[in-house]
Scaffold this motif. Structure first.
Motif, PDB file in Angstrom:
ATOM      1  N   VAL A   5       0.846  -1.189   0.000  1.00 22.79           N
ATOM      2  CA  VAL A   5       0.000   0.000   0.000  1.00 22.79           C
ATOM      3  C   VAL A   5       0.885   1.244   0.000  1.00 22.79           C
ATOM      4  O   VAL A   5       1.732   1.401   0.880  1.00 22.79           O
ATOM      5  CB  VAL A   5      -0.921   0.005   1.246  1.00 22.79           C
ATOM      6  CG1 VAL A   5      -1.663   1.329   1.373  1.00 22.79           C
ATOM      7  CG2 VAL A   5      -1.905  -1.165   1.183  1.00 22.79           C
TER       8      VAL A   5
ATOM      9  N   GLY B 279       2.865   5.675   2.884  1.00 29.47           N
ATOM     10  CA  GLY B 279       1.717   4.808   2.627  1.00 29.47           C
ATOM     11  C   GLY B 279       0.428   5.303   3.254  1.00 29.47           C
ATOM     12  O   GLY B 279      -0.491   4.513   3.471  1.00 29.47           O
ATOM     13  N   ASN B 280       0.348   6.622   3.523  1.00 27.41           N
ATOM     14  CA  ASN B 280      -0.856   7.139   4.180  1.00 27.41           C
ATOM     15  C   ASN B 280      -1.887   7.582   3.153  1.00 27.41           C
ATOM     16  O   ASN B 280      -1.904   8.723   2.718  1.00 27.41           O
ATOM     17  CB  ASN B 280      -0.481   8.276   5.126  1.00 27.41           C
ATOM     18  CG  ASN B 280       0.364   7.768   6.276  1.00 27.41           C
ATOM     19  OD1 ASN B 280       0.177   6.641   6.732  1.00 27.41           O
ATOM     20  ND2 ASN B 280       1.310   8.572   6.729  1.00 27.41           N
ATOM     21  N   VAL B 281      -2.734   6.645   2.785  1.00 29.89           N
ATOM     22  CA  VAL B 281      -3.712   6.914   1.743  1.00 29.89           C
ATOM     23  C   VAL B 281      -5.108   6.635   2.289  1.00 29.89           C
ATOM     24  O   VAL B 281      -5.288   5.741   3.122  1.00 29.89           O
ATOM     25  CB  VAL B 281      -3.393   6.037   0.509  1.00 29.89           C
ATOM     26  CG1 VAL B 281      -3.490   4.559   0.845  1.00 29.89           C
ATOM     27  CG2 VAL B 281      -4.288   6.354  -0.677  1.00 29.89           C
ATOM     28  N   ASP B 282      -6.069   7.418   1.859  1.00 26.74           N
ATOM     29  CA  ASP B 282      -7.463   7.157   2.232  1.00 26.74           C
ATOM     30  C   ASP B 282      -7.966   5.999   1.365  1.00 26.74           C
ATOM     31  O   ASP B 282      -8.195   6.157   0.169  1.00 26.74           O
ATOM     32  CB  ASP B 282      -8.283   8.427   1.985  1.00 26.74           C
ATOM     33  CG  ASP B 282      -9.725   8.257   2.428  1.00 26.74           C
ATOM     34  OD1 ASP B 282     -10.182   7.097   2.579  1.00 26.74           O
ATOM     35  OD2 ASP B 282     -10.397   9.283   2.622  1.00 26.74           O
ATOM     36  N   LEU B 283      -8.111   4.831   2.002  1.00 29.00           N
ATOM     37  CA  LEU B 283      -8.456   3.616   1.237  1.00 29.00           C
ATOM     38  C   LEU B 283      -9.821   3.726   0.569  1.00 29.00           C
ATOM     39  O   LEU B 283     -10.105   3.024  -0.393  1.00 29.00           O
ATOM     40  CB  LEU B 283      -8.426   2.394   2.158  1.00 29.00           C
ATOM     41  CG  LEU B 283      -7.035   2.008   2.668  1.00 29.00           C
ATOM     42  CD1 LEU B 283      -7.154   0.966   3.764  1.00 29.00           C
ATOM     43  CD2 LEU B 283      -6.164   1.504   1.533  1.00 29.00           C
TER      44      LEU B 283
END
Lengths: 317, 317
Positions: A277, A308-312
């Motif tokens: 991710v 890897g800080n993504v809004d899934l």
């Protein structure tokens, strides 16, 4: 600008020792499927696995740990709505000191939650740069805290440089390294370290074409600030910092651009082939490489996956 | 059923050597955030990073490499629309022999593409079990190929057991291991190896409550086939195999269930905290653990993350 005092290889090695117990030595991954598509041998340094989910943990930790005991006691402060806010709050928590984080009232809840989770004190302000700066000034005045900027600050750049140090220690034959560029903390640190390590290593910045101020500044030989950025790579919206530009114009080979559509394709490739991710900003270097294959043909190339800080719930596929 | 001849620890060690150069020794990851939520110390064996993106690469490679030269020459065959099809095609390609894969005409394009990418020959049939079986029978008769079933086959189970072997070599203090259960290849292999390694290690199966035939079979002491499975965990729809049941009823401590909603929460936790891509089936063991925390409190627990082949356009968040 006269050449500022840049950290030496030895300084960066000391920074690494300073922050060693507070960060991960992140793994390096490869994918034979992506190598085949790219026509070169790519090594991915996985800062998406880093503490707080991004390389920012390095710079914040280094800057906090370098403070004098007297300054430490008064705490640290910054304005940020991104990974730097969480990274600084975490570094302060480890040091047992206060962190004052000025955030726009419009900042996503999840970002505020991360800062609070590390014990940071959030001071809300209107969502514009002027309000952020005046609020920060007020906080610093009242508390005596030290302002730790997100990228335009040598101790932060020195901390980010430890990433390339680990990378080259583990893969000393890299001929080229690519890093994304927003404010220039990571790219600056990478270029500095690589230059000190071996002048023959080529360092490229990779930037979204919808926020291409580093590209334009690099070509013009002077800083041209970013206005109205428009890109999915939300970690790369800011303008290049002054110190960062001084390093980049000296030690970076070139800045390459990627469109959002190329970035989304590269992001998907990394998810599908490497099963990891990453946030969109992270995919810009691979996208830029794939858009400029001839430059890298047959080479041993390092790419720094920055976070890897993504809004899934908002993945672009 | 009389106790069948199960592979010994030594057999499984030989299997590992047999397939060593064709598979990855996958990494083991941990997450302090997830440990805090779970109240135990969890080690994740990451078969989502395995070749073909799933543990299935192990069993298929072992089964193919164990064939006699004469049998090899005639090739291998199976019916599957999932990871086993790609894994078998790949193993056959490495051995330089034909692979005949019977697939329902309704199988997703991406699954067909994967099989073709490994040089497998696809034979399409009507999308029902009877058509799959008669088509396979015809293919085997015409070609003389050896049928390699996806799970109800000792050489496949022996291959899957190499995963737990690596896991315990790297983390010898594990007190409990959890694996998902569909047909029972992975769970069977894990239970066999763990029993051989140390009888005190408890092995749990984890199953979606919408496809709970292993749970019901385990409780009833006889196989109760799955009808109309309904779960997001699309790798766990099949009924338990005969050999698999014989191992599981002997060496598995219990089968735990997770609802789809619990599985989605666990899947999201793994994406967000560990920054890795897994398929829904893969999240069932963590979901089952979090639904039964008391069983695991303070223990050192291993979870096998079985695979990472997920349609990114259809993530449940």
């Amino acid at each position: 600008m006269q050449k500022p005092q840049f950290p030496s290889l030895n300084d960066i090695r000391h920074a690494r020792v300073r922050i060693k117990s507070f960060i991960h030595r992140t793994p390096i991954l490869t994918s034979s499927a992506i190598n085949e598509i790219a026509g070169c041998e790519i090594y991915f340094k996985c800062e998406n696995f880093q503490k707080v989910g991004a390389f920012k943990a390095r710079g914040a930790a280094n800057a906090v740990m370098k403070l004098s005991d007297e300054d430490k006691a008064k705490g640290v402060a910054t304005h940020s709505s991104g990974n730097h806010a969480a990274a600084l709050a975490r570094a302060a928590q480890i040091a047992g000191i206060p962190a004052y984080i000025v955030m726009p009232s419009s900042a996503p809840k999840i970002k505020k939650k991360a800062v609070k989770g590390y014990g940071g004190e959030i001071i809300e302000c209107e969502p514009n740069l002027q309000a952020r700066e005046t609020t920060l000034e007020k906080v610093v005045k009242e508390t005596g805290a030290t302002f730790i900027p997100p990228y335009d600050f040598m101790d932060v750049i020195e901390g980010q440089a430890t990433c390339a140090l680990e990378f080259l220690e583990d893969e000393p034959d890299l001929e080229i390294i690519l890093a994304p560029v927003g404010g220039g903390g990571l790219l600056g640190g990478t270029a500095l370290l690589s230059h000190e390590w071996d002048e023959d290593i080529e360092v490229y910045g990779a930037e979204p074409s919808g926020a291409d101020d580093a590209y334009r500044s690099f070509k013009a030989g002077k800083i041209i600030p970013q206005t109205k950025p428009n890109t999915i790579a939300d970690g790369l919206l800011t303008s290049l910092g002054v110190l960062n530009f001084e390093i980049i114009r000296r030690y970076v080979k070139d800045i390459l651009l990627a469109t959002d559509s190329q970035t989304i394709d590269a992001m998907r490739l990394i998810y599908e082939r490497m099963k990891i991710v990453i946030e969109p900003s992270c995919a810009v270097p691979l996208a830029a490489l794939l858009a400029n294959k001839a430059l890298f043909k047959g080479k041993k190339v390092g790419i720094i996956l920055s976070g890897g800080n993504v809004d899934l719930g908002k993945l672009p596929f």
